[in-house]
Enzyme design. Structure first.
Site, PDB file in Angstrom:
ATOM      1  N   HIS A   1      20.487 -41.433 -31.919  1.00 34.61           N
ATOM      2  CA  HIS A   1      21.590 -40.812 -32.658  1.00 34.61           C
ATOM      3  C   HIS A   1      22.697 -40.301 -31.722  1.00 34.61           C
ATOM      4  O   HIS A   1      23.847 -40.724 -31.806  1.00 34.61           O
ATOM      5  CB  HIS A   1      21.076 -39.632 -33.487  1.00 34.61           C
ATOM      6  CG  HIS A   1      19.989 -39.969 -34.446  1.00 34.61           C
ATOM      7  ND1 HIS A   1      20.182 -40.779 -35.531  1.00 34.61           N
ATOM      8  CD2 HIS A   1      18.678 -39.605 -34.491  1.00 34.61           C
ATOM      9  CE1 HIS A   1      19.057 -40.881 -36.219  1.00 34.61           C
ATOM     10  NE2 HIS A   1      18.132 -40.184 -35.600  1.00 34.61           N
TER      11      HIS A   1
ATOM     12  N   ASP B   1      22.701 -29.312 -29.123  1.00 34.64           N
ATOM     13  CA  ASP B   1      21.469 -28.535 -29.331  1.00 34.64           C
ATOM     14  C   ASP B   1      20.295 -29.233 -28.631  1.00 34.64           C
ATOM     15  O   ASP B   1      19.360 -29.667 -29.282  1.00 34.64           O
ATOM     16  CB  ASP B   1      21.188 -28.352 -30.840  1.00 34.64           C
ATOM     17  CG  ASP B   1      21.055 -29.670 -31.597  1.00 34.64           C
ATOM     18  OD1 ASP B   1      21.530 -30.706 -31.094  1.00 34.64           O
ATOM     19  OD2 ASP B   1      20.468 -29.673 -32.702  1.00 34.64           O
TER      20      ASP B   1
HETATM   21  C1  BDR Z   1      20.539 -35.396 -35.220  1.00 34.61           C
HETATM   22  O1  BDR Z   1      19.600 -34.329 -35.480  1.00 34.61           O
HETATM   23  C2  BDR Z   1      18.962 -33.954 -34.275  1.00 34.61           C
HETATM   24  O2  BDR Z   1      17.588 -33.946 -34.444  1.00 34.61           O
HETATM   25  C3  BDR Z   1      19.357 -34.943 -33.231  1.00 34.61           C
HETATM   26  O3  BDR Z   1      19.505 -34.339 -31.961  1.00 34.61           O
HETATM   27  C4  BDR Z   1      20.657 -35.522 -33.729  1.00 34.61           C
HETATM   28  O4  BDR Z   1      21.754 -34.772 -33.275  1.00 34.61           O
HETATM   29  C5  BDR Z   1      20.058 -36.656 -35.926  1.00 34.61           C
HETATM   30  O5  BDR Z   1      19.987 -36.458 -37.309  1.00 34.61           O
HETATM   31 CA    CA Z   2      21.567 -33.177 -31.423  1.00 33.82          CA
END
Ligand code: BDR
Ligand code: CA
Length: 311
Positions: free
Chosen positions: A241, A11
């Site tokens: 992340h 995403d």
């Molecule tokens: C996840 O949530 C999204 O905001 C980031 O892209 C990542 O995949 C982290 O909690």
């Molecule tokens: Ca993500």
């Protein structure tokens, strides 16, 4: 060594962009497709952004659009406050060079996994709706995937959207529970480790000097993300992340894992929590410890080459 075939479900999203450019730049990985999902942005935007990332890398791989909404609840609002209105911080909208592949995400995933049985690693770094739809569409697919490496969850630590839930799981808890119930080799790179892995503004400046096009783009979009994290954790860094999930594929030994059967809380105050289950489920290898400095260095070393590998 043949390259590892990889599909990222995404995403994009600032840290998604970092993960995808890392995957393109790594010589051991063969990124053979992107599938898109709502989450940080609406799915149509996620698809445009994913195509833009392939354009930047000069790699014309299939980009297939996935679900617009969760399986069985209304969608949460996109997280514009984390990733910006268009998903890439305050970077103005970029027009992609082409349209998406006409196949829907779960059909592309099933066809591609069946074309290379036992060879494809699936790396979801957004809500898990497309992956649950894949299991519903083709129940035997679990035995044909090499492994599934998920960025998501918070098993023995607080969440990041609620005290209990991490964003990707919270955005479609029912889908995540279906995915955790499946009989496949699964690894979870969640907040237990990713909340310790960060880069700062000077790291991205260095990338921009080494790789002005793609590193420069990552530097530019990281600024919005670092501002967000400064507001949340009081440090001028951003948490890595999504790149950490891809780095766990290329450098598994940097992480320590504990095997835990998991379920997802699907209602009530703790909705989206990833918890230990007593149900008979195949344990998930949950990353519990990480050498965070090494992950940061691996990311920066590989992404310093982003412009050189562009085709
Ligand atoms: C996840 O949530 C999204 O905001 C980031 O892209 C990542 O995949 C982290 O909690
Ligand atoms: Ca993500």
């Amino acid at each position: 060594m043949p390259k590892q075939k990889l599909i990222i479900d995404t995403d994009p999203g600032i840290d998604d962009a970092m993960a995808i450019h890392y995957a393109f730049a790594h010589e051991d990985l063969d990124l053979i497709g992107l599938t898109t999902i709502f989450g940080n942005v609406f799915v149509e935007q996620a698809t445009r952004n994913a195509i833009v990332l392939t354009d930047q890398a000069g790699r014309i791989i299939p980009v297939c659009e996935g679900a617009k909404t969760p399986l069985s609840m209304p969608a949460n609002a996109p997280s514009h406050y984390v990733h910006g209105d268009e998903g890439f911080g305050d970077f103005p909208a970029i027009t992609p060079s082409r349209s998406a592949d006409p196949r829907s995400a779960h059909v592309f995933l099933a066809d591609t996994i069946r074309a290379f049985p036992g060879e494809v690693i699936l790396c979801p770094i957004g809500p898990l709706t497309n992956i649950a739809q894949l299991l519903e569409h083709d129940p035997a697919i679990a035995g044909l995937v090499k492994k599934v490496v998920i960025m998501g969850g918070a098993v023995d630590c607080p969440g990041n959207v609620t005290p209990y839930a991490e964003a990707n799981i919270w955005n479609d808890p029912h889908a995540a529970d279906i995915v955790f119930a499946a009989d496949w080799d699964m690894e979870l790179i969640g907040l237990d480790v990713t909340s310790h892995i960060s880069c700062d503004a000077s790291d991205f400046k260095t990338l921009a000097s080494q790789s002005p096009d793609i590193g420069g783009f990552l530097d530019r979009i990281s600024q919005f993300y670092i501002t967000f994290y400064h507001g949340v954790i009081g440090r001028h860094v951003c948490l890595m992340h999504d790149p950490s999930a891809v780095i766990s594929i290329t450098n598994r030994a940097v992480f320590d894992y504990e095997s835990i059967p998991l379920e997802v809380v699907c209602s009530g105050e703790q909705i989206g929590a990833t918890i230990r289950t007593g149900k008979a489920r195949r344990p998930v290898k949950v990353a519990k410890q990480v050498n965070a400095a090494t992950v940061r260095k691996i990311f920066l070393d590989i992404c310093s080459q982003c412009d050189k590998i562009k085709s």
